[in-house]
Design a protein around this motif. Structure first.
Motif, PDB file in Angstrom:
ATOM      1  N   LEU A  61       0.822  -1.207   0.000  1.00  0.00           N
ATOM      2  CA  LEU A  61       0.000   0.000   0.000  1.00  0.00           C
ATOM      3  C   LEU A  61       0.854   1.255   0.000  1.00  0.00           C
ATOM      4  CD1 LEU A  61      -2.710  -1.119   2.541  1.00  0.00           C
ATOM      5  CD2 LEU A  61      -2.817  -1.166   0.066  1.00  0.00           C
ATOM      6  N   SER A  62       0.328   2.298  -0.563  1.00  0.00           N
ATOM      7  CA  SER A  62       1.030   3.570  -0.595  1.00  0.00           C
ATOM      8  C   SER A  62       0.748   4.355   0.683  1.00  0.00           C
ATOM      9  CB  SER A  62       0.569   4.375  -1.808  1.00  0.00           C
ATOM     10  OG  SER A  62      -0.768   4.783  -1.625  1.00  0.00           O
ATOM     11  N   ASN A  63       1.284   5.529   0.744  1.00  0.00           N
ATOM     12  CA  ASN A  63       1.082   6.423   1.887  1.00  0.00           C
ATOM     13  C   ASN A  63      -0.333   7.008   1.880  1.00  0.00           C
ATOM     14  OD1 ASN A  63       1.841   7.773   4.185  1.00  0.00           O
ATOM     15  ND2 ASN A  63       2.725   9.501   3.074  1.00  0.00           N
ATOM     16  N   ASN A  64      -1.057   6.828   0.806  1.00  0.00           N
ATOM     17  CA  ASN A  64      -2.404   7.378   0.682  1.00  0.00           C
ATOM     18  C   ASN A  64      -3.345   6.813   1.750  1.00  0.00           C
ATOM     19  OD1 ASN A  64      -4.362   8.976  -0.496  1.00  0.00           O
ATOM     20  ND2 ASN A  64      -4.982   7.387  -1.936  1.00  0.00           N
ATOM     21  N   GLU A  65      -3.221   5.528   2.061  1.00  0.00           N
ATOM     22  CA  GLU A  65      -4.083   4.925   3.079  1.00  0.00           C
ATOM     23  C   GLU A  65      -3.789   5.521   4.462  1.00  0.00           C
ATOM     24  OE1 GLU A  65      -5.341   0.590   4.887  1.00  0.00           O
ATOM     25  OE2 GLU A  65      -3.726   0.699   3.447  1.00  0.00           O
ATOM     26  N   TYR A  66      -2.512   5.733   4.762  1.00  0.00           N
ATOM     27  CA  TYR A  66      -2.106   6.327   6.034  1.00  0.00           C
ATOM     28  C   TYR A  66      -2.681   7.744   6.158  1.00  0.00           C
ATOM     29  CZ  TYR A  66       0.989   8.171   9.640  1.00  0.00           C
ATOM     30  OH  TYR A  66       1.483   8.757  10.777  1.00  0.00           O
ATOM     31  N   ARG A  67      -2.623   8.512   5.083  1.00  0.00           N
ATOM     32  CA  ARG A  67      -3.125   9.879   5.086  1.00  0.00           C
ATOM     33  C   ARG A  67      -4.646   9.893   5.290  1.00  0.00           C
ATOM     34  NH1 ARG A  67      -5.438  13.209   1.603  1.00  0.00           N
ATOM     35  NH2 ARG A  67      -5.323  11.776  -0.132  1.00  0.00           N
ATOM     36  N   LYS A  68      -5.355   8.996   4.618  1.00  0.00           N
ATOM     37  CA  LYS A  68      -6.811   8.915   4.779  1.00  0.00           C
ATOM     38  C   LYS A  68      -7.190   8.562   6.210  1.00  0.00           C
ATOM     39  CE  LYS A  68      -8.065   7.306   0.173  1.00  0.00           C
ATOM     40  NZ  LYS A  68      -8.621   6.154  -0.536  1.00  0.00           N
ATOM     41  N   ASN A  69      -6.457   7.642   6.813  1.00  0.00           N
ATOM     42  CA  ASN A  69      -6.740   7.258   8.196  1.00  0.00           C
ATOM     43  C   ASN A  69      -6.519   8.428   9.141  1.00  0.00           C
ATOM     44  OD1 ASN A  69      -7.391   5.383  10.308  1.00  0.00           O
ATOM     45  ND2 ASN A  69      -5.224   5.329  10.798  1.00  0.00           N
ATOM     46  N   ASN A  70      -5.456   9.187   8.939  1.00  0.00           N
ATOM     47  CA  ASN A  70      -5.194  10.348   9.788  1.00  0.00           C
ATOM     48  C   ASN A  70      -6.301  11.396   9.663  1.00  0.00           C
ATOM     49  OD1 ASN A  70      -2.899   9.435  10.992  1.00  0.00           O
ATOM     50  ND2 ASN A  70      -1.501  10.507   9.632  1.00  0.00           N
ATOM     51  N   ILE A  71      -6.774  11.622   8.447  1.00  0.00           N
ATOM     52  CA  ILE A  71      -7.852  12.589   8.248  1.00  0.00           C
ATOM     53  C   ILE A  71      -9.105  12.131   8.993  1.00  0.00           C
ATOM     54  CG2 ILE A  71      -9.436  13.540   6.526  1.00  0.00           C
ATOM     55  CD1 ILE A  71      -7.031  13.564   4.578  1.00  0.00           C
ATOM     56  N   ALA A  72      -9.440  10.850   8.869  1.00  0.00           N
ATOM     57  CA  ALA A  72     -10.631  10.321   9.539  1.00  0.00           C
ATOM     58  C   ALA A  72     -10.493  10.418  11.061  1.00  0.00           C
ATOM     59  CB  ALA A  72     -10.870   8.877   9.121  1.00  0.00           C
ATOM     60  N   GLN A  73      -9.334  10.096  11.606  1.00  0.00           N
ATOM     61  CA  GLN A  73      -9.129  10.176  13.051  1.00  0.00           C
ATOM     62  C   GLN A  73      -9.220  11.617  13.546  1.00  0.00           C
ATOM     63  OE1 GLN A  73      -8.989   7.769  15.350  1.00  0.00           O
ATOM     64  NE2 GLN A  73      -9.505   6.464  13.630  1.00  0.00           N
ATOM     65  N   ASN A  74      -8.675  12.558  12.792  1.00  0.00           N
ATOM     66  CA  ASN A  74      -8.758  13.966  13.190  1.00  0.00           C
ATOM     67  C   ASN A  74     -10.202  14.464  13.177  1.00  0.00           C
ATOM     68  OD1 ASN A  74      -6.020  14.171  13.595  1.00  0.00           O
ATOM     69  ND2 ASN A  74      -5.598  14.945  11.541  1.00  0.00           N
ATOM     70  N   GLU A  75     -10.991  14.025  12.194  1.00  0.00           N
ATOM     71  CA  GLU A  75     -12.398  14.426  12.151  1.00  0.00           C
ATOM     72  C   GLU A  75     -13.171  13.837  13.329  1.00  0.00           C
ATOM     73  OE1 GLU A  75     -13.610  13.151   8.281  1.00  0.00           O
ATOM     74  OE2 GLU A  75     -12.994  15.031   7.341  1.00  0.00           O
ATOM     75  N   LEU A  76     -12.907  12.578  13.675  1.00  0.00           N
ATOM     76  CA  LEU A  76     -13.570  11.966  14.835  1.00  0.00           C
ATOM     77  C   LEU A  76     -13.176  12.673  16.131  1.00  0.00           C
ATOM     78  CD1 LEU A  76     -13.641   8.109  14.291  1.00  0.00           C
ATOM     79  CD2 LEU A  76     -15.560   9.640  14.615  1.00  0.00           C
ATOM     80  N   ASN A  77     -11.896  13.004  16.271  1.00  0.00           N
ATOM     81  CA  ASN A  77     -11.448  13.720  17.466  1.00  0.00           C
ATOM     82  C   ASN A  77     -12.128  15.083  17.582  1.00  0.00           C
ATOM     83  OD1 ASN A  77      -9.777  11.705  18.424  1.00  0.00           O
ATOM     84  ND2 ASN A  77      -7.997  12.458  17.344  1.00  0.00           N
ATOM     85  N   GLU A  78     -12.311  15.764  16.460  1.00  0.00           N
ATOM     86  CA  GLU A  78     -12.998  17.057  16.469  1.00  0.00           C
ATOM     87  C   GLU A  78     -14.457  16.883  16.896  1.00  0.00           C
ATOM     88  OE1 GLU A  78     -14.396  20.431  13.233  1.00  0.00           O
ATOM     89  OE2 GLU A  78     -12.750  19.081  12.714  1.00  0.00           O
ATOM     90  N   TYR A  79     -15.101  15.836  16.395  1.00  0.00           N
ATOM     91  CA  TYR A  79     -16.493  15.530  16.756  1.00  0.00           C
ATOM     92  C   TYR A  79     -16.614  15.226  18.247  1.00  0.00           C
ATOM     93  CZ  TYR A  79     -20.865  12.769  16.740  1.00  0.00           C
ATOM     94  OH  TYR A  79     -22.111  12.264  16.994  1.00  0.00           O
ATOM     95  N   TYR A  80     -15.724  14.394  18.773  1.00  0.00           N
ATOM     96  CA  TYR A  80     -15.762  14.056  20.193  1.00  0.00           C
ATOM     97  C   TYR A  80     -15.464  15.275  21.062  1.00  0.00           C
ATOM     98  CZ  TYR A  80     -15.989   9.111  18.928  1.00  0.00           C
ATOM     99  OH  TYR A  80     -16.370   7.897  18.431  1.00  0.00           O
ATOM    100  N   LYS A  81     -14.622  16.171  20.600  1.00  0.00           N
ATOM    101  CA  LYS A  81     -14.339  17.407  21.337  1.00  0.00           C
ATOM    102  C   LYS A  81     -15.596  18.281  21.395  1.00  0.00           C
ATOM    103  CE  LYS A  81     -11.894  20.670  23.230  1.00  0.00           C
ATOM    104  NZ  LYS A  81     -12.343  20.883  24.590  1.00  0.00           N
ATOM    105  N   MET A  82     -16.338  18.340  20.284  1.00  0.00           N
ATOM    106  CA  MET A  82     -17.586  19.100  20.261  1.00  0.00           C
ATOM    107  C   MET A  82     -18.585  18.488  21.248  1.00  0.00           C
ATOM    108  SD  MET A  82     -17.713  19.596  16.100  1.00  0.00           S
ATOM    109  CE  MET A  82     -19.454  19.853  15.976  1.00  0.00           C
ATOM    110  N   LEU A  83     -18.657  17.160  21.312  1.00  0.00           N
ATOM    111  CA  LEU A  83     -19.556  16.487  22.258  1.00  0.00           C
ATOM    112  C   LEU A  83     -19.146  16.769  23.697  1.00  0.00           C
ATOM    113  CD1 LEU A  83     -20.069  13.005  20.563  1.00  0.00           C
ATOM    114  CD2 LEU A  83     -21.778  14.788  20.880  1.00  0.00           C
ATOM    115  N   GLU A  84     -17.847  16.744  23.982  1.00  0.00           N
ATOM    116  CA  GLU A  84     -17.362  17.052  25.336  1.00  0.00           C
ATOM    117  C   GLU A  84     -17.810  18.440  25.768  1.00  0.00           C
ATOM    118  OE1 GLU A  84     -13.144  16.661  25.778  1.00  0.00           O
ATOM    119  OE2 GLU A  84     -13.165  14.570  25.161  1.00  0.00           O
TER     120      GLU A  84
END
Length: 143
Positions: A61-84
């Motif tokens: 796999l290329s680095n593209n999968e790693y980048r997509k995972n990081n974007i998804a994790q950052n969006e989830l963290n932002e969502y959980y911060k809003m919930l907090e």
């Protein structure tokens, strides 16, 4: 959310949205809904497969999968911060819904000192209509 001072709240959540239901004096009332910035399936224009272009092994796999995972994790963290931020003023919090989002969120706030003195419960629940959401929170806090 400033209309009434609820001490107890039920939060139905999954990774795409959360519904806040306030409970006071035997009555459950919708407070608000929060939409997550997290997109489950994201496709960029011109995007191809995640395999490396010149690799003899197609499973590399290329680095593209790693980048997509990081974007998804950052969006989830932002969502959980809003919930907090939203549940910070409540004393009793009921987290319920399908999937693992409620458990991930509970684990996240368990590490936060601001939530140490709050009573937090997690319950499994499927997708529900508005009336079912209100009844679930009402029944939970009555018992």
């Amino acid at each position: 959310m400033e209309k009434m001072n609820y001490k107890s709240v039920g939060v139905w959540l999954d990774q795409s949205k959360a519904h806040f239901i306030g409970y006071q004096d035997g009555e459950a009332t919708f407070i608000e809904s929060l939409i997550s910035p997290h997109e489950r399936i994201k496709r960029e224009d011109g995007e191809e497969s995640d395999t490396a272009r010149f690799s003899p092994n197609p499973s590399v796999l290329s680095n593209n999968e790693y980048r997509k995972n990081n974007i998804a994790q950052n969006e989830l963290n932002e969502y959980y911060k809003m919930l907090e931020d939203k549940i910070g003023k409540f004393e009793d919090v009921l987290l319920f819904g399908p999937g693992t989002a409620k458990d991930q969120f509970k684990n996240r706030i368990a590490e936060n000192k601001a939530f140490k003195k709050k009573w937090i419960s997690v319950q499994n629940a499927d997708k529900m209509t508005d009336n079912q959401l209100l009844a679930f929170v009402r029944d939970f806090y009555k018992s």
